[in-house]
Write a protein that holds these residues in place. Structure first.
Motif, short mmCIF file in Angstrom:
data_model
loop_
_atom_site.label_atom_id
_atom_site.label_comp_id
_atom_site.label_asym_id
_atom_site.label_seq_id
_atom_site.Cartn_x
_atom_site.Cartn_y
_atom_site.Cartn_z
N VAL A 122 3.65 -27.71 5.45
CA VAL A 122 3.46 -28.92 4.65
C VAL A 122 4.79 -29.40 4.07
N PHE A 123 5.59 -28.48 3.53
CA PHE A 123 6.86 -28.90 2.92
C PHE A 123 7.87 -29.34 3.98
N ASP A 124 7.84 -28.74 5.17
CA ASP A 124 8.69 -29.22 6.26
C ASP A 124 8.31 -30.65 6.62
N PHE A 125 7.00 -30.92 6.66
CA PHE A 125 6.53 -32.27 6.96
C PHE A 125 6.97 -33.25 5.86
N ALA A 126 6.90 -32.80 4.60
CA ALA A 126 7.33 -33.66 3.49
C ALA A 126 8.82 -34.00 3.62
N ILE A 127 9.63 -33.06 4.06
CA ILE A 127 11.06 -33.33 4.26
C ILE A 127 11.24 -34.40 5.32
N GLU A 128 10.46 -34.33 6.40
CA GLU A 128 10.53 -35.36 7.44
C GLU A 128 10.17 -36.73 6.87
N GLN A 129 9.15 -36.75 6.01
CA GLN A 129 8.74 -38.02 5.39
C GLN A 129 9.85 -38.56 4.49
N LEU A 130 10.51 -37.67 3.74
CA LEU A 130 11.61 -38.11 2.88
C LEU A 130 12.76 -38.68 3.72
N GLU A 131 13.00 -38.10 4.89
CA GLU A 131 14.04 -38.64 5.76
C GLU A 131 13.71 -40.05 6.19
N ASP A 132 12.42 -40.34 6.41
CA ASP A 132 11.99 -41.69 6.82
C ASP A 132 11.94 -42.66 5.64
N LEU A 133 11.45 -42.18 4.49
CA LEU A 133 11.20 -43.07 3.35
C LEU A 133 12.40 -43.19 2.41
N GLY A 134 13.31 -42.23 2.43
CA GLY A 134 14.37 -42.18 1.42
C GLY A 134 13.81 -41.47 0.20
N GLU A 135 14.40 -41.70 -0.96
CA GLU A 135 13.93 -41.01 -2.16
C GLU A 135 12.47 -41.36 -2.43
N ALA A 136 11.75 -40.37 -2.95
CA ALA A 136 10.33 -40.58 -3.23
C ALA A 136 9.87 -39.59 -4.30
N LEU A 137 8.84 -40.00 -5.04
CA LEU A 137 8.14 -39.08 -5.93
C LEU A 137 7.24 -38.23 -5.06
N VAL A 138 7.36 -36.90 -5.16
CA VAL A 138 6.55 -35.99 -4.35
C VAL A 138 5.62 -35.21 -5.27
N ILE A 139 4.33 -35.49 -5.18
CA ILE A 139 3.34 -34.81 -5.99
C ILE A 139 2.87 -33.56 -5.23
N VAL A 140 2.86 -32.42 -5.92
CA VAL A 140 2.32 -31.18 -5.35
C VAL A 140 1.09 -30.82 -6.17
N ASP A 141 -0.08 -30.98 -5.58
CA ASP A 141 -1.34 -30.75 -6.29
C ASP A 141 -2.15 -29.71 -5.50
N SER A 142 -2.17 -28.49 -5.90
CA SER A 142 -1.63 -27.97 -7.13
C SER A 142 -0.79 -26.73 -6.84
N PHE A 143 -0.08 -26.30 -7.86
CA PHE A 143 0.89 -25.20 -7.75
C PHE A 143 0.27 -23.93 -7.17
N GLY A 144 -0.86 -23.51 -7.72
CA GLY A 144 -1.47 -22.26 -7.28
C GLY A 144 -1.81 -22.25 -5.81
N PHE A 145 -2.42 -23.34 -5.31
CA PHE A 145 -2.79 -23.41 -3.90
C PHE A 145 -1.55 -23.53 -3.01
N ALA A 146 -0.55 -24.27 -3.46
CA ALA A 146 0.67 -24.43 -2.66
C ALA A 146 1.47 -23.13 -2.61
N LEU A 147 1.48 -22.41 -3.72
CA LEU A 147 2.24 -21.15 -3.79
C LEU A 147 1.70 -20.12 -2.80
N ALA A 148 0.39 -20.03 -2.67
CA ALA A 148 -0.24 -19.07 -1.77
C ALA A 148 0.30 -17.66 -2.02
N GLY A 149 0.55 -17.34 -3.27
CA GLY A 149 1.02 -16.02 -3.66
C GLY A 149 0.50 -15.70 -5.04
N GLU A 150 1.15 -14.80 -5.71
CA GLU A 150 0.75 -14.40 -7.06
C GLU A 150 1.56 -15.21 -8.07
N SER A 151 0.88 -16.07 -8.81
CA SER A 151 1.61 -16.93 -9.75
C SER A 151 2.16 -16.18 -10.95
#
Length: 198
Positions: free
Chosen positions: A122-151
């Motif tokens: 997902v984050f690799d894909f977000a980097i590709e989107q940033l390359e296309d869009l330029g600067e952007a606000l990137v919302i990560v909803d939510s931390f626990g699910f994105a972390l996929a580890g022990e918070s």
């Protein structure tokens, strides 16, 4: 070649005599600094996700300068959703747009359904989107699910922040992370709770 990239090499510098840096830039004045990770956190049921969605849509809406009395920077928004599905977020986004009196969800709002994908993908894909869009606000909803580890494990959190969120920053993203705190148990006070992993 053995030659270090000067951008990545360590060096000590003296601040003496340095000119004053330009003023800090904000995506949302006084709340979301540009290029610096921001975490919004709280217990379930207090409308964090709805408020952040409203903030995101406001930033993406061309011609809107203020969100709840604070100046905002108009830019694309990439919404990485690790919790809900596309239909539920579409429903919410359209409700927010209707409530704000807009004809539709802003075109500059880009939704990414991250369910079923690894965080790295997902984050690799977000980097590709940033390359296309330029600067952007990137919302990560939510931390626990994105972390996929022990918070609560600092190693997991620090690795995630360095390898995922830090890379978003370097690519021109303004990361805004939604996090949840545990429900209160008897004897606990809300004022003593912090975001997981902070």
């Amino acid at each position: 070649s053995g030659v270090k990239n000067p951008k990545n090499s360590l060096r000590a510098v003296s601040f003496a005599g340095e000119p004053r840096p330009p003023p800090r830039q904000f995506v949302v004045e006084g709340i979301v600094p540009a290029g610096v990770p921001t975490i919004v956190y709280g217990p379930s049921g207090i409308a964090k996700s709805f408020n952040i969605l409203h903030l995101a849509l406001s930033v993406a809406f061309v011609g809107l300068d203020v969100w709840h009395g604070r100046r905002i920077k108009t830019c694309p928004v990439i919404y990485l959703d690790f919790e809900m599905d596309r239909i539920e977020q579409l429903r919410r986004a359209q409700e927010v747009a209707r409530g704000a009196g807009w004809p539709d969800v802003p075109k500059n709002f880009w939704y990414v359904n991250a369910l079923g994908h690894s965080a790295a993908e997902v984050f690799d894909f977000a980097i590709e989107q940033l390359e296309d869009l330029g600067e952007a606000l990137v919302i990560v909803d939510s931390f626990g699910f994105a972390l996929a580890g022990e918070s609560e494990r600092s190693a997991d959190v620090l690795t995630f922040m360095r390898e995922q969120i830090g890379v978003l920053q370097m690519a021109g993203g303004h990361p805004l992370i939604v996090d949840h705190v545990a429900r209160l148990v008897r004897g606990e006070r809300a004022g003593n709770q912090d975001a997981f992993g902070s």
